[in-house]
Write an enzyme that holds these catalytic residues in place. Structure first.
Site, PDB file in Angstrom:
ATOM      1  N   GLU A  15      67.946  -8.404 103.655  1.00 36.24           N
ATOM      2  CA  GLU A  15      68.146  -6.973 103.373  1.00 36.24           C
ATOM      3  C   GLU A  15      66.849  -6.173 103.244  1.00 36.24           C
ATOM      4  OE1 GLU A  15      71.763  -6.212 100.710  1.00 36.24           O
ATOM      5  OE2 GLU A  15      71.059  -8.139 100.013  1.00 36.24           O
ATOM      6  N   SER A 165      74.937  -7.037 101.582  1.00 32.53           N
ATOM      7  CA  SER A 165      75.102  -6.279 102.828  1.00 32.53           C
ATOM      8  C   SER A 165      76.016  -6.979 103.828  1.00 32.53           C
ATOM      9  CB  SER A 165      73.743  -6.000 103.487  1.00 32.53           C
ATOM     10  OG  SER A 165      73.020  -5.095 102.689  1.00 32.53           O
ATOM     11  N   GLU A 287      83.576  -8.186  93.881  1.00 33.36           N
ATOM     12  CA  GLU A 287      82.175  -8.475  93.545  1.00 33.36           C
ATOM     13  C   GLU A 287      81.497  -7.218  93.028  1.00 33.36           C
ATOM     14  OE1 GLU A 287      80.919  -9.665  97.545  1.00 33.36           O
ATOM     15  OE2 GLU A 287      79.682  -7.867  97.620  1.00 33.36           O
ATOM     16  N   ASN A 289      77.693  -5.147  93.029  1.00 36.22           N
ATOM     17  CA  ASN A 289      76.328  -4.986  93.537  1.00 36.22           C
ATOM     18  C   ASN A 289      75.535  -4.228  92.477  1.00 36.22           C
ATOM     19  OD1 ASN A 289      76.705  -5.786  96.529  1.00 36.22           O
ATOM     20  ND2 ASN A 289      78.386  -4.402  96.103  1.00 36.22           N
ATOM     21  N   SER A 298      74.346   6.168 101.720  1.00 34.91           N
ATOM     22  CA  SER A 298      74.914   5.112 100.878  1.00 34.91           C
ATOM     23  C   SER A 298      76.001   5.647  99.953  1.00 34.91           C
ATOM     24  CB  SER A 298      73.812   4.444 100.049  1.00 34.91           C
ATOM     25  OG  SER A 298      72.851   3.846 100.882  1.00 34.91           O
TER      26      SER A 298
END
Length: 325
Positions: A15, A165, A287, A289, A298
């Site tokens: 990433e 990602s 999950e 992040n 984003s």
């Protein structure tokens, strides 16, 4: 006296390029009148401060300082924009704790826990948070495809345990696709998890610490052209991100409650973006992040904008929260 802010970006994972973009956006949007901000590239072969003329100045790893034209720069706070290792998994934050440098992320243990998908799911399940059915596999272990299918069914998702990602993730629709998917995931990590397919809309929920309170940002619905929200869908325009999500007030309330609970269970602070699948109106946690993308495209910046929070306010708040801790 203006505080010196080190915006750390890059990292050692797949990433790195995305992280450099996130870090550049943070640098661009931090007020030069309020702070002295610096771009710090943390790369496998070098740690350097990169000035506006693109000149590199080595970082002294003993105290994380830099020297520019004979002047030593000591930082008051590090803004963490490293996706993956060593920023999102807590490694560099443990080092910052040792040298007494404040940072914008959660404590290093929380970062390590949330980065490890298997461990993170194990913790939240104990509090009654709904998740997919999982099968764990370590590199070198005997692979029994029939056993995997018996537990998680088909289709299923095969994921590296520690990667972001959507690198290394596959959706296996048949038994024959499982082994190639496992091989692909093992290229990213030595541990993988295989999860049952959850059928329902995907909702991304940003939860941050904002002005000393836990704040759930407007939610985003992910509608992808691809089979799932993979790298192409995330970064190459193969998905539609609808903010605010098209969900009923009742489901919104449910998601808000679960997302806040998960943030608290995991003892989080700073930024977080979690993925949920709604199965018959019930949120299932996938999950979290903890260093989400911060470019203008984003999701967290999109959600903040919907909440009336500018990028500058978002980033300044993260710095101020860090300096207070």
């Amino acid at each position: 006296m203006k505080k010196n802010i080190a915006i750390i970006m890059g990292g050692y994972s797949s990433e790195v390029e995305i992280s450099l973009k996130s870090g550049a956006i943070v640098y661009k949007n931090i007020s030069k009148e309020l702070y002295n901000s610096y771009q710090i590239h943390i790369l496998k072969n070098k740690w350097v401060l990169v000035d506006d003329a693109k000149k590199e100045h080595p970082i002294n790893k003993h105290d994380f300082s830099a020297e520019i034209n004979g002047e030593k720069i000591i930082f008051d706070c590090a803004f963490n924009a490293i996706h993956g290792h060593p920023g999102e998994d807590g490694t560099i934050l443990a080092y910052f704790d040792l040298i007494g440098l404040k940072h914008t992320s959660a404590p290093f243990y929380q970062m390590a826990l949330t980065f490890n998908k298997r461990d993170c799911l194990s913790v939240v399940k104990q509090y009654g948070i709904k998740t997919a059915t999982s099968f764990y596999l370590d590199k070198g272990a005997k692979i029994n495809v029939d056993e995997i299918v018996k537990k998680v069914g088909l289709p299923c998702f095969v994921k590296p345990n520690n990667a972001g990602s959507s690198f290394g993730i596959s959706k296996a629709k048949t038994k024959a696709e499982i082994l190639p998917a496992i091989e692909k995931a093992f290229k990213e990590d030595t541990q993988i998890l295989i999860e049952s397919f959850l059928n329902g809309p995907e909702i991304t929920v940003g939860v941050i610490e904002y002005e000393n309170k836990i704040k759930v940002l407007p939610m985003t619905e992910i509608v992808t052209e691809n089979d799932f929200f993979d790298y192409e869908a995330k970064y190459l325009g193969k998905s539609e991100e609808i903010t605010p999500a098209r969900i009923s007030p009742e489901i919104h309330k449910k998601l808000e409650k679960v997302a806040t609970q998960v943030y608290q269970i995991l003892n989080m602070s700073g930024f977080s973006r979690s993925e949920y699948i709604l199965v018959n109106g019930e949120p299932h946690f996938l999950e979290m992040n903890t260093v989400p993308g911060l470019t203008t495209e984003s999701i967290i910046p999109q959600q903040a904008a919907e909440a009336g929070i500018s990028l500058q306010e978002l980033f300044h708040n993260a710095i101020e929260m860090a300096l207070k801790n």
